[in-house]
Design a protein around this motif. Structure first.
Motif, PDB file in Angstrom:
ATOM      1  N   LEU A  60      20.056  45.190  20.641  1.00 29.98           N
ATOM      2  CA  LEU A  60      20.547  44.997  19.274  1.00 29.98           C
ATOM      3  C   LEU A  60      21.373  43.721  19.156  1.00 29.98           C
ATOM      4  CD1 LEU A  60      21.587  48.640  18.273  1.00 29.98           C
ATOM      5  CD2 LEU A  60      19.616  47.332  17.445  1.00 29.98           C
ATOM      6  N   LEU A  61      22.205  43.463  20.163  1.00 31.35           N
ATOM      7  CA  LEU A  61      23.015  42.246  20.137  1.00 31.35           C
ATOM      8  C   LEU A  61      22.135  41.005  20.236  1.00 31.35           C
ATOM      9  CD1 LEU A  61      26.028  43.299  22.389  1.00 31.35           C
ATOM     10  CD2 LEU A  61      25.959  43.090  19.887  1.00 31.35           C
ATOM     11  N   ILE A  62      21.125  41.059  21.100  1.00 35.90           N
ATOM     12  CA  ILE A  62      20.202  39.924  21.212  1.00 35.90           C
ATOM     13  C   ILE A  62      19.448  39.728  19.901  1.00 35.90           C
ATOM     14  CG2 ILE A  62      18.122  39.101  22.383  1.00 35.90           C
ATOM     15  CD1 ILE A  62      19.135  40.477  24.917  1.00 35.90           C
ATOM     16  N   GLY A  63      18.998  40.845  19.292  1.00 41.86           N
ATOM     17  CA  GLY A  63      18.304  40.739  18.005  1.00 41.86           C
ATOM     18  C   GLY A  63      19.194  40.165  16.923  1.00 41.86           C
ATOM     19  N   LEU A  64      20.478  40.573  16.915  1.00 38.49           N
ATOM     20  CA  LEU A  64      21.412  40.029  15.931  1.00 38.49           C
ATOM     21  C   LEU A  64      21.611  38.534  16.136  1.00 38.49           C
ATOM     22  CD1 LEU A  64      23.441  40.456  13.632  1.00 38.49           C
ATOM     23  CD2 LEU A  64      25.162  41.031  15.371  1.00 38.49           C
ATOM     24  N   LEU A  65      21.738  38.133  17.397  1.00 38.96           N
ATOM     25  CA  LEU A  65      21.917  36.710  17.688  1.00 38.96           C
ATOM     26  C   LEU A  65      20.699  35.904  17.269  1.00 38.96           C
ATOM     27  CD1 LEU A  65      23.560  34.445  18.987  1.00 38.96           C
ATOM     28  CD2 LEU A  65      22.540  35.057  21.200  1.00 38.96           C
ATOM     29  N   VAL A  66      19.501  36.420  17.592  1.00 38.86           N
ATOM     30  CA  VAL A  66      18.271  35.719  17.192  1.00 38.86           C
ATOM     31  C   VAL A  66      18.175  35.657  15.679  1.00 38.86           C
ATOM     32  CG1 VAL A  66      15.754  35.838  17.247  1.00 38.86           C
ATOM     33  CG2 VAL A  66      17.066  36.313  19.317  1.00 38.86           C
ATOM     34  N   GLY A  67      18.568  36.738  14.987  1.00 34.58           N
ATOM     35  CA  GLY A  67      18.530  36.736  13.528  1.00 34.58           C
ATOM     36  C   GLY A  67      19.464  35.709  12.927  1.00 34.58           C
ATOM     37  N   LEU A  68      20.661  35.589  13.504  1.00 34.84           N
ATOM     38  CA  LEU A  68      21.604  34.591  13.008  1.00 34.84           C
ATOM     39  C   LEU A  68      21.080  33.178  13.222  1.00 34.84           C
ATOM     40  CD1 LEU A  68      24.980  36.164  14.204  1.00 34.84           C
ATOM     41  CD2 LEU A  68      24.057  36.086  11.872  1.00 34.84           C
ATOM     42  N   ILE A  69      20.471  32.953  14.397  1.00 33.54           N
ATOM     43  CA  ILE A  69      19.905  31.632  14.675  1.00 33.54           C
ATOM     44  C   ILE A  69      18.758  31.331  13.725  1.00 33.54           C
ATOM     45  CG2 ILE A  69      18.691  30.244  16.386  1.00 33.54           C
ATOM     46  CD1 ILE A  69      20.278  31.698  18.537  1.00 33.54           C
ATOM     47  N   ALA A  70      17.900  32.339  13.473  1.00 32.98           N
ATOM     48  CA  ALA A  70      16.774  32.140  12.559  1.00 32.98           C
ATOM     49  C   ALA A  70      17.263  31.887  11.139  1.00 32.98           C
ATOM     50  CB  ALA A  70      15.851  33.360  12.605  1.00 32.98           C
ATOM     51  N   ALA A  71      18.299  32.640  10.723  1.00 38.18           N
ATOM     52  CA  ALA A  71      18.834  32.445   9.382  1.00 38.18           C
ATOM     53  C   ALA A  71      19.407  31.042   9.213  1.00 38.18           C
ATOM     54  CB  ALA A  71      19.908  33.492   9.093  1.00 38.18           C
ATOM     55  N   ALA A  72      20.070  30.564  10.244  1.00 37.60           N
ATOM     56  CA  ALA A  72      20.616  29.215  10.178  1.00 37.60           C
ATOM     57  C   ALA A  72      19.506  28.171  10.151  1.00 37.60           C
ATOM     58  CB  ALA A  72      21.540  28.967  11.366  1.00 37.60           C
ATOM     59  N   SER A  73      18.413  28.440  10.856  1.00 38.41           N
ATOM     60  CA  SER A  73      17.306  27.481  10.892  1.00 38.41           C
ATOM     61  C   SER A  73      16.567  27.433   9.563  1.00 38.41           C
ATOM     62  CB  SER A  73      16.333  27.861  12.013  1.00 38.41           C
ATOM     63  OG  SER A  73      16.989  27.867  13.259  1.00 38.41           O
ATOM     64  N   PHE A  74      16.517  28.584   8.842  1.00 36.45           N
ATOM     65  CA  PHE A  74      15.764  28.646   7.590  1.00 36.45           C
ATOM     66  C   PHE A  74      16.620  28.303   6.367  1.00 36.45           C
ATOM     67  CE2 PHE A  74      13.079  32.159   9.726  1.00 36.45           C
ATOM     68  CZ  PHE A  74      12.412  31.187  10.456  1.00 36.45           C
ATOM     69  N   SER A  75      17.866  27.959   6.607  1.00 31.45           N
ATOM     70  CA  SER A  75      18.771  27.723   5.474  1.00 31.45           C
ATOM     71  C   SER A  75      18.452  26.446   4.714  1.00 31.45           C
ATOM     72  CB  SER A  75      20.221  27.659   5.977  1.00 31.45           C
ATOM     73  OG  SER A  75      20.379  26.580   6.910  1.00 31.45           O
ATOM     74  N   GLY A  76      17.531  25.628   5.210  1.00 38.25           N
ATOM     75  CA  GLY A  76      17.212  24.366   4.551  1.00 38.25           C
ATOM     76  C   GLY A  76      16.366  24.534   3.313  1.00 38.25           C
TER      77      GLY A  76
END
Length: 331
Positions: free
Chosen positions: A148-164
């Motif tokens: 769950l922690l790894i999934g949360l971290l990946v989700g945060l990274i993906a959200a930051a990448s798609f923020s453009g």
């Protein structure tokens, strides 16, 4: 590093399970009788609690919700009975594995007609099972939290990448689905590895070495994980196929009343939850009546299956243990 002889262990397991069937039956019949009697007396309470839950739901007026406190009583009764039966099953399984493993290791002298041990060997094996079970539960929870922690971290990274900007819904859904699949594979792999390493040789180690050998199986199976898995598949997969064949052969007569009940209600379709609960109520009553009426068929088949199951498990583990720890060098 010693290797488990896969073919030899499989042959020894089948030879022991079928060749020593009567002796293993002498070990298992009394514990199974105790558990069967407990289940027989608990079965009416289980069906009664389930019927109570269904009756409660069936009395709910359309457009209203059930009172949680009203539902809590039958639900707690149901799970309380299941918990007690599970604890009894844990004790019974320990008792049977102790006696049959003694047969497989050659520690029992003469034929066994009845077996019921409450001495130090039983408590050592029970304690070892309990410690390993607690460890596996904690490990399972820990792996889930880590995923769950790894999934949360990946989700945060993906959200930051798609923020453009732009529509990344499809890509995000794909990443989420792939992450879920990979997480489930990772959890299954970790738990399978830990379970095989900790449990495969646990019983013969505790019985033969007369101590709480909780980590002994882990030590002995080092470098033998895939061999242990292959032995498990070769032993239990054919037994599962045989069990299904027997089950479906018996089910024609055993569940004939249930089959009649399903056919009688096959054309009924309703969105009324009360009618659905009434259907489930009647179905559970039919199931309970079928089990009670055909107990003389179900019980012998189940006993034969369980004796073979425990015989194969104990025979394979004892043979693998002796291949790694000869009797003359065992601690």
């Amino acid at each position: 590093m010693n290797k488990i002889p896969v073919g030899h262990v499989i042959g020894q397991a089948y030879g022991f399970a079928f060749g020593s069937f009567l002796s293993n039956l002498g070990v298992a019949w009394l514990p199974l009788l105790i558990y069967g009697a407990a289940g027989w007396f608990a079965l009416p309470s289980v069906f009664q609690s389930m019927s109570h839950m269904m009756d409660t739901v069936a009395t709910i007026q359309p457009g209203t919700q059930a009172d949680p406190m009203v539902m809590m009583g039958p639900i707690m009764q149901f799970y309380r009975i299941l918990l007690l039966l599970s604890l009894l099953q844990f004790l019974i399984r320990t008792e049977i594995m102790l006696g049959i493993t003694r047969n497989a290791l050659g520690l029992a002298k003469g034929p066994t007609f009845v077996f019921l041990s409450v001495g130090a060997p039983f408590w050592r094996l029970l304690g070892s099972y309990f410690i390993v079970s607690i460890f596996l539960i904690v490990l399972y929870i820990g792996v889930w939290i880590a995923m769950l922690l790894i999934g949360l971290l990946v989700g945060l990274i993906a959200a930051a990448s798609f923020s453009g900007g732009g529509d990344h819904t499809t890509l995000a859904a794909g990443l989420l689905g792939g992450g879920v699949v990979l997480g489930e594979i990772a959890i299954f792999s970790v738990m399978l590895f830990a379970f095989v390493r900790l449990t495969f040789l646990l019983t013969p180690a505790v019985v033969a070495e007369e101590r709480l050998a909780v980590t002994r199986s882990w030590e002995l199976t080092r470098g033998n994980f895939w061999r242990s898995v292959l032995i498990g598949i070769a032993i239990f997969f054919p037994l599962m196929i045989l069990a299904n064949i027997i089950f479906f052969s018996v089910a024609v007569g055993m569940f004939e009343p249930i089959h009649r009940f399903i056919l009688a209600h096959a054309g009924e379709q309703t969105q009324d939850p009360r009618a659905a609960m009434q259907f489930m109520h009647e179905f559970m009553n039919s199931l309970g009546n079928a089990v009670v009426a055909r107990w003389y068929i179900l019980a012998p088949v189940l006993v034969v299956y369980l004796v073979l199951f425990y015989g194969l498990a104990a025979g394979a583990a004892a043979s693998a243990y002796r291949s790694l720890v000869p009797e003359t060098t065992a601690p």
